[in-house]
Design a protein around this motif. Structure first.
Motif, mmCIF file in Angstrom:
data_model
loop_
_atom_site.group_PDB
_atom_site.id
_atom_site.type_symbol
_atom_site.label_atom_id
_atom_site.label_comp_id
_atom_site.label_asym_id
_atom_site.label_seq_id
_atom_site.Cartn_x
_atom_site.Cartn_y
_atom_site.Cartn_z
ATOM 1 N N TYR A 437 0.864 -1.188 0.000
ATOM 2 C CA TYR A 437 0.000 0.000 0.000
ATOM 3 C C TYR A 437 0.894 1.230 0.000
ATOM 4 O O TYR A 437 1.825 1.336 0.794
ATOM 5 C CB TYR A 437 -0.886 0.025 1.244
ATOM 6 C CG TYR A 437 -1.720 1.288 1.351
ATOM 7 C CD1 TYR A 437 -2.865 1.458 0.597
ATOM 8 C CD2 TYR A 437 -1.337 2.316 2.216
ATOM 9 C CE1 TYR A 437 -3.634 2.610 0.690
ATOM 10 C CE2 TYR A 437 -2.102 3.476 2.321
ATOM 11 C CZ TYR A 437 -3.251 3.624 1.559
ATOM 12 O OH TYR A 437 -3.997 4.763 1.653
ATOM 13 N N ASN A 438 0.613 2.129 -0.924
ATOM 14 C CA ASN A 438 1.366 3.388 -1.001
ATOM 15 C C ASN A 438 0.370 4.532 -1.193
ATOM 16 O O ASN A 438 -0.467 4.487 -2.099
ATOM 17 C CB ASN A 438 2.354 3.360 -2.162
ATOM 18 C CG ASN A 438 3.399 4.465 -2.077
ATOM 19 O OD1 ASN A 438 4.571 4.223 -1.791
ATOM 20 N ND2 ASN A 438 2.999 5.706 -2.332
ATOM 21 N N GLN A 439 0.469 5.525 -0.357
ATOM 22 C CA GLN A 439 -0.399 6.699 -0.474
ATOM 23 C C GLN A 439 0.452 7.958 -0.484
ATOM 24 O O GLN A 439 1.329 8.137 0.363
ATOM 25 C CB GLN A 439 -1.391 6.772 0.687
ATOM 26 C CG GLN A 439 -2.343 7.974 0.588
ATOM 27 C CD GLN A 439 -3.142 8.178 1.856
ATOM 28 O OE1 GLN A 439 -2.593 8.512 2.895
ATOM 29 N NE2 GLN A 439 -4.461 7.983 1.767
ATOM 30 N N ASN A 440 0.209 8.819 -1.458
ATOM 31 C CA ASN A 440 0.835 10.141 -1.521
ATOM 32 C C ASN A 440 -0.254 11.190 -1.376
ATOM 33 O O ASN A 440 -1.209 11.221 -2.163
ATOM 34 C CB ASN A 440 1.559 10.348 -2.858
ATOM 35 C CG ASN A 440 2.765 9.453 -3.011
ATOM 36 O OD1 ASN A 440 3.365 9.026 -2.036
ATOM 37 N ND2 ASN A 440 3.120 9.150 -4.246
ATOM 38 N N LYS A 441 -0.115 12.051 -0.381
ATOM 39 C CA LYS A 441 -1.076 13.132 -0.171
ATOM 40 C C LYS A 441 -0.332 14.454 -0.314
ATOM 41 O O LYS A 441 0.643 14.711 0.393
ATOM 42 C CB LYS A 441 -1.729 13.034 1.202
ATOM 43 C CG LYS A 441 -2.501 11.748 1.437
ATOM 44 C CD LYS A 441 -3.191 11.727 2.785
ATOM 45 C CE LYS A 441 -4.360 12.683 2.822
ATOM 46 N NZ LYS A 441 -5.146 12.548 4.079
ATOM 47 N N GLY A 442 -0.803 15.267 -1.257
ATOM 48 C CA GLY A 442 -0.119 16.512 -1.549
ATOM 49 C C GLY A 442 -0.979 17.731 -1.255
ATOM 50 O O GLY A 442 -2.200 17.711 -1.442
ATOM 51 N N VAL A 443 -0.318 18.785 -0.804
ATOM 52 C CA VAL A 443 -0.959 20.083 -0.596
ATOM 53 C C VAL A 443 -0.050 21.137 -1.216
ATOM 54 O O VAL A 443 1.158 21.179 -0.926
ATOM 55 C CB VAL A 443 -1.173 20.398 0.898
ATOM 56 C CG1 VAL A 443 -1.819 21.772 1.062
ATOM 57 C CG2 VAL A 443 -2.034 19.322 1.551
ATOM 58 N N GLN A 444 -0.616 21.970 -2.064
ATOM 59 C CA GLN A 444 0.146 23.039 -2.704
ATOM 60 C C GLN A 444 -0.470 24.379 -2.297
ATOM 61 O O GLN A 444 -1.615 24.669 -2.621
ATOM 62 C CB GLN A 444 0.111 22.882 -4.222
ATOM 63 C CG GLN A 444 0.946 23.923 -4.967
ATOM 64 C CD GLN A 444 0.837 23.754 -6.470
ATOM 65 O OE1 GLN A 444 -0.021 24.341 -7.114
ATOM 66 N NE2 GLN A 444 1.711 22.932 -7.039
ATOM 67 N N ILE A 445 0.307 25.163 -1.568
ATOM 68 C CA ILE A 445 -0.118 26.486 -1.132
ATOM 69 C C ILE A 445 0.600 27.517 -1.994
ATOM 70 O O ILE A 445 1.832 27.517 -2.081
ATOM 71 C CB ILE A 445 0.201 26.733 0.350
ATOM 72 C CG1 ILE A 445 -0.436 25.642 1.222
ATOM 73 C CG2 ILE A 445 -0.284 28.118 0.777
ATOM 74 C CD1 ILE A 445 -1.936 25.614 1.187
ATOM 75 N N SER A 446 -0.168 28.388 -2.626
ATOM 76 C CA SER A 446 0.421 29.392 -3.506
ATOM 77 C C SER A 446 -0.063 30.780 -3.099
ATOM 78 O O SER A 446 -1.191 30.949 -2.625
ATOM 79 C CB SER A 446 0.058 29.114 -4.967
ATOM 80 O OG SER A 446 -1.350 29.113 -5.138
ATOM 81 N N THR A 447 0.804 31.755 -3.275
ATOM 82 C CA THR A 447 0.455 33.148 -3.019
ATOM 83 C C THR A 447 0.864 33.981 -4.232
ATOM 84 O O THR A 447 1.636 33.544 -5.069
ATOM 85 C CB THR A 447 1.170 33.681 -1.768
ATOM 86 O OG1 THR A 447 2.593 33.625 -1.978
ATOM 87 C CG2 THR A 447 0.825 32.865 -0.535
ATOM 88 N N GLY A 448 0.332 35.202 -4.288
ATOM 89 C CA GLY A 448 0.743 36.125 -5.331
ATOM 90 C C GLY A 448 -0.159 36.173 -6.539
ATOM 91 O O GLY A 448 0.128 36.895 -7.493
ATOM 92 N N SER A 522 -3.992 16.984 -3.688
ATOM 93 C CA SER A 522 -3.835 15.793 -4.526
ATOM 94 C C SER A 522 -3.703 14.566 -3.652
ATOM 95 O O SER A 522 -3.287 14.657 -2.480
ATOM 96 C CB SER A 522 -2.595 15.922 -5.427
ATOM 97 O OG SER A 522 -1.411 15.922 -4.656
ATOM 98 N N GLU A 523 -4.047 13.446 -4.221
ATOM 99 C CA GLU A 523 -3.876 12.184 -3.507
ATOM 100 C C GLU A 523 -3.830 11.050 -4.519
ATOM 101 O O GLU A 523 -4.614 11.030 -5.471
ATOM 102 C CB GLU A 523 -5.010 11.946 -2.515
ATOM 103 C CG GLU A 523 -4.860 10.661 -1.709
ATOM 104 C CD GLU A 523 -5.951 10.493 -0.673
ATOM 105 O OE1 GLU A 523 -6.498 9.371 -0.558
ATOM 106 O OE2 GLU A 523 -6.271 11.493 0.025
ATOM 107 N N THR A 524 -2.916 10.150 -4.332
ATOM 108 C CA THR A 524 -2.863 8.926 -5.125
ATOM 109 C C THR A 524 -2.666 7.747 -4.188
ATOM 110 O O THR A 524 -1.978 7.860 -3.161
ATOM 111 C CB THR A 524 -1.720 8.947 -6.153
ATOM 112 O OG1 THR A 524 -0.462 9.087 -5.455
ATOM 113 C CG2 THR A 524 -1.884 10.088 -7.136
ATOM 114 N N THR A 525 -3.283 6.636 -4.515
ATOM 115 C CA THR A 525 -3.096 5.411 -3.738
ATOM 116 C C THR A 525 -2.800 4.260 -4.680
ATOM 117 O O THR A 525 -3.357 4.175 -5.777
ATOM 118 C CB THR A 525 -4.338 5.074 -2.894
ATOM 119 O OG1 THR A 525 -5.471 4.932 -3.753
ATOM 120 C CG2 THR A 525 -4.612 6.159 -1.874
ATOM 121 N N THR A 526 -1.912 3.408 -4.238
ATOM 122 C CA THR A 526 -1.551 2.194 -4.972
ATOM 123 C C THR A 526 -1.786 1.001 -4.056
ATOM 124 O O THR A 526 -1.266 0.967 -2.929
ATOM 125 C CB THR A 526 -0.086 2.227 -5.414
ATOM 126 O OG1 THR A 526 0.143 3.361 -6.254
ATOM 127 C CG2 THR A 526 0.291 0.960 -6.160
#
Length: 998
Positions: A437-448, A522-526
């Motif tokens: 089991y592999n899970q990637n959870k991403g958060v991208q915070i942007s300003t400007g 974002s999120e991906t699971t394998t």
């Protein structure tokens, strides 16, 4: 079982153990973990085969980076270590590309053979590393302290591992069976005093009669490097560290502000004449509502975005990893690997270059009823003759609020498997069954990025209220001051950066109203279930016939949700729709190792290997791929080997289910009269005016050369009808360990990979070339999925849509040549390694039409990156007593890029010509002259000196790029956001390492 040693087997052992990084040492192969030089070996599994065997010699070329290699060089991350393999291509998303956007930004991805990182499969202990929705596998999520060794299979392996293993396989094998404790500290920085890197890790392990536990933690931090501190990044067209840059490359959308107004006059065609004005900055305290305070723009009214941008992104990583081995019985064990990684990255660009006319909500400009409009109804000074109060269009770069992007990726990985062996009919069999089991959870915070709805309101009607504050609305219909719902804060976009005036962009209240931080998720699971069985069936003249069979079920799911404002299209951030979906598959494979002859004249060994894999996807259907290999030893010291393999790459979640997104693409308009290949043709003149120039976000509004960024966003999307790519790969090699020089080993391998039905990321340049150069009228269709439109007056492309498609092919071919030599003398032990990759062909065809493919070999471009013909690494390692040293050399051959400064009269007069091959023509340009400039080769030197202290510690000091070599500027910006190849060193990097063993 006892392994019979031969000179050739020793040569293969050594070749596998030779590190492939610049400062890699030469060690001894660890055929059995924890032991070196053993003659009684267990059966092991080598990357590229599921059959356990005592013989590590395989039909396919495999390189190995050992733990010693990692410690004897100055690269602190798995990504940097792998990027310096000669067989690896240019970085896919370089850390020198601050304008990169999307889910994958912040990660680091490996691209074997320069075929694309999603055609290289990354494994951890033989199991897949998790992927992004685009199918990329982030090796930056793997802490270097957990790595025991890395095996690199430079051959197709879809029959063994399934999809994506077209160019090869990188198998990261983690540390296990560790006894004791180990602490490491690493600190380094560039000679300029920036880019500080720190790595601290601790490893602890216990072993017992029934198993072992190995656990570790690692913290690493790499500070960003700013473009203003590197000569090749601060200017668009640099010439050298101590020489003045060539002109051009500055932005006309500046932090000084500018507006355009109707003068009241008309030209000969009867069209209104507009003029531009900017506030004078040489006098403080001017009234910005008075037209007389403004002047016509001049050469000083430009912006250099690099002054506020990073040239090398920062990365911070925290990791915990655990390996456990538990012997349930003498023949059954349970193995588990657990990994947690939190990776954060940071990059910055200058503030957004806002142009009111480019967005629907702000297209009305600064309202005539705005309190701040110097040609509006509340202007304080007289207007020029013939000028009526009016709305005005304006441009203003948000210098006060730079665009920052902070990407966070959290990885959770668990694998557990039961494994064992049994004996049946006097033959041994191995089995394993497990779950990943592999899970990637991403958060991208942007300003400007600005909220264009807020901009519309802030630059709309406003007035001075009774409290002396400017307020949105009118006295009869005021809008409450503030930045919350139903509130408004007026903005004067004509106030320059650093100029003291009310309601400028420096006002915190204005910033709070116009800017909102963006958040993308974002999120991906394998999920993988698998079972394997291997062993031997019966004896042949050359030995036992080995086999392996297995089944696997895998499910991939993922989503990427851009920022909510970006999805609604009311943000200056690139508009994008959400991605979401998944797929599942079932696979079965079989593999045979067939030893035909052994220990006979002319065949000390002759064996064949066969494998096939059937894959059934719930998206496109099924596919079957097979592989054949052979090994032949006519002499003990000589091995001839070869393989033929089929492969495939399935469409990813983003390929199939990705949402549409905006992109400020770089492209070349073939109708441009300065550099376009179809300029003046009938097709062009039907759509553009005579003398047409490609528009750009430059001071003069015109492109300086090919590959210029569009000033208006284009739209890219996905294609649910995509089919898998298919490939055919071949290798043929020879390994020689001559008896006249003990310790000398040479290996030469030829390889060829051809990919058909490629999933092509269509591009604006390709669409325009198809339409105007190749005459494919279907590509000119404005209503199609890959259509475009032009401004009816200027002729510039003002909208374009494009998506991925199955078309064309890519083929690459070349040779790997490795020489290793180890010997001992009275001065100590010496290990020499010289590893080379020569690419004889790399060609790309992005359509199925008749025509000559694009030749990538030896070229550099903004769209495709850099393709080196030769990469070579050499290292010399010396050890004597407690002292050791390593000297490494990394060589890159030269490149060829389009000319940006041809020998025009103006360029000759200004002495800025940079075009070494002005008459260049080749078959892929159909004989047309396309001026090119040659960039020379580059060599970087690395050094390390180390001392093994008597208190069981090692101290090392070293420098990467010790002579502080810089490459020539590459104006085509290959793999970079700057005029410098994104894979080169950006200065001398000096480091100190300390290791304490307990």
């Amino acid at each position: 079982m006892t392994l019979k040693t031969t000179p050739l087997r020793d040569a293969i052992t050594l070749a596998l153990a030779v590190g492939t990084t610049a400062l890699a040492g030469v060690g001894t192969a660890a055929a059995q973990e924890g032991e070196q030089g053993a003659t009684t070996l267990d059966r092991i599994e080598v990357t590229g085969s599921r059959i356990r065997q005592v013989d590590i010699e395989t039909a396919a070329p495999v390189l190995q980076i050992t733990r010693d290699d990692i410690e004897e060089q100055g690269f602190s991350s798995v990504a940097d270590i792998l990027q310096n393999i000669t067989a690896v291509g240019s970085p896919a998303i370089s850390r020198t590309s601050p304008l990169s956007s999307g889910e994958a930004v912040g990660g680091q991805y490996i691209d074997l053979r320069n075929l694309g990182p999603n055609r290289t499969l990354i494994l951890v202990n033989g199991k897949r590393l998790g992927i992004t929705n685009d199918g990329l596998q982030d090796v930056a999520s793997i802490p270097a302290s957990m790595v025991e060794r890395i095996e690199v299979l430079k051959d197709g392996a879809s029959t063994i591992y399934g999809s994506d293993a077209i160019a090869g396989v990188v198998n990261i094998i983690t540390r296990k069976n560790f006894e004791g404790a180990e602490a490491n500290a690493y600190f380094g920085q560039y000679g300029e005093g920036d880019g500080t890197r720190q790595v601290y890790d601790f490893l602890l392990g216990f072993t017992g009669d029934r198993g072992s536990v190995t656990a570790g933690v690692e913290y690493s931090k790499e500070d960003p490097v700013w473009a203003r501190d590197r000569w090749f990044a601060i200017d668009r067209f640099p010439t050298g560290e101590k020489t003045a840059p060539r002109p051009g490359g500055l932005s006309g959308t500046t932090e000084w502000g500018r507006f355009s107004y109707d003068t009241g006059a008309v030209n000969a065609a009867g069209n209104p004449v507009f003029a531009n004005r900017t506030l004078r900055r040489d006098v403080a305290g001017l009234d910005p509502r008075n037209f007389a305070s403004f002047r016509a723009p001049n050469a000083t009214d430009t912006s250099n975005p690099s002054a506020a941008s990073t040239v090398y992104s920062g990365v911070e990583r925290k990791s915990i990893f655990v390996n456990g081995i538990f012997d349930i019985t003498d023949s059954v064990s349970f193995n588990t690997d657990i990994l947690y990684t939190d990776r954060e990255s940071f990059a910055q660009n200058a503030g957004y270059p806002f142009q009111s006319a480019n967005f629907d909500l702000s297209s009305g400009g600064l309202s005539a009823d705005s309190y701040f409009n110097p040609v509006g109804n509340q202007a304080t000074g007289a207007l020029p003759p013939g000028v009526e109060p009016q709305d005005i269009q304006y441009v203003r770069r948000g210098w006060e609020v730079p665009r920052e992007v902070r990407n966070s990726l959290t990885t959770y990985r668990f694998s557990g498997a039961f494994s064992g062996s049994f004996e049946l009919a006097e033959r041994f069999f191995d089995w394993d069954a497990g779950y990943l089991y592999n899970q990637n959870k991403g958060v991208q915070i942007s300003t400007g990025n600005l909220n264009t709805l807020a901009v519309q309101q802030a630059t709309g009607a406003s007035f001075l209220n009774a409290q002396g504050l400017v307020q949105c609305g009118t006295p009869d219909a005021p809008i409450q001051l503030g930045s919350g719902a139903g509130q408004c804060t007026p903005w004067n976009p004509l106030i320059p950066f650093g100029y003291d005036a009310p309601n400028s962009l420096a006002d915190p209240n204005v910033q709070a109203y116009l800017y909102l931080p963006g958040q993308a998720l974002s999120e991906t699971t394998t999920d993988v279930y698998y079972a394997n069985l291997s062993g031997s069936l019966f004896s042949l003249p050359g030995g036992d016939l080995g086999f392996a069979v297995g089944v696997e079920h895998r499910k991939e799911d993922g989503f990427f949700s851009p920022d909510a404002l970006a999805q609604t299209g009311i943000s200056t951030d690139l508009a994008a729709g959400p991605t979401g979906g998944g797929y599942s598959l079932d696979e079965i494979y079989g593999e045979l190792q067939i030893p035909l002859l052994s220990d006979v004249v002319g065949a000390r060994e002759l064996s064949l290997s066969l494998a096939t894999r059937y894959s059934d996807y719930d998206t496109f259907g099924d596919t079957t791929n097979s592989k054949f290999g052979f090994k032949w030893k006519p002499l003990d010291q000589l091995l001839v080997r070869g393989t033929w393999a089929e492969g495939f790459r399935a469409p990813t979640v983003a390929d199939l289910y990705g949402g549409s997104s905006q992109t400020f693409a770089f492209y070349t308009d073939p109708c441009d009269v300065s550099f376009g290949s179809a300029a003046g043709s009938a097709a062009c003149l039907a759509d553009v005016p005579a003398g047409f120039r490609q528009p750009a976000n430059d001071p003069d509004g015109l492109a300086d050369g090919p590959g210029t960024q569009t000033p208006t966003p284009f739209v890219s999307g996905s294609n649910p009808e995509l089919q898998p790519e298919t490939s055919e790969s071949k290798t043929l090699g020879v390994v020689w360990s001559p008896t006249f020089a003990d310790g000398l080993n040479l290996a030469l391998d030829w390889w060829n990979i051809r990919i058909e039905n490629t999933i092509v990321a269509d591009s604006p340049t390709a669409i325009l070339d198809d339409c105007y150069v190749r005459g494919i009228t279907s590509r000119c269709d404005a209503l199609g999925a890959d259509g475009f439109t032009r401004d009816p007056v200027t002729g510039g492309v003002d909208s374009m849509s494009f998506a991925s498609r199955n078309a064309g092919y890519q083929e690459t071919e070349g040779f790997d040549f490795d020489v290793t030599y180890r010997f001992e003398s009275q001065w100590g032990r010496f290990n020499v390694a010289w590893l080379n990759t020569y690419v004889s062909k790399n060609e790309l065809k992005s359509d199925d039409l008749e025509g000559v493919p694009t030749q990538l070999n030896g070229t550099a471009s903004d769209a495709l990156g850099a393709f080196f013909r030769v990469r070579s690494n050499a290292s010399l390692t010396w050890d004597s007593g407690p002292w050791g040293a390593t000297w490494g050399v990394r060589y890159y051959s030269g490149l060829r890029e389009p000319c940006f400064f041809t020998a025009t009269a103006a360029n000759v007069a200004a002495d800025i010509v940079r075009c070494s091959r002005p008459d260049f023509a080749s078959p892929d340009t159909q004989g047309a002259i396309t001026p090119q400039n040659e960039l020379g080769s580059n060599t970087f030197h690395d050094v390390q000196v180390r001392w093994n202290a008597p208190w069981n510690a090692t101290v090392a000091i070293g420098a990467n790029n010790v002579f502080e070599h810089y490459a020539a500027p590459a104006y085509s910006t290959p793999n970079s956001g700057y005029s410098y190849y994104g894979g080169f060193d950006i200065g001398r990097f000096v480091y100190l390492k300390y290791q304490q063993r307990f």
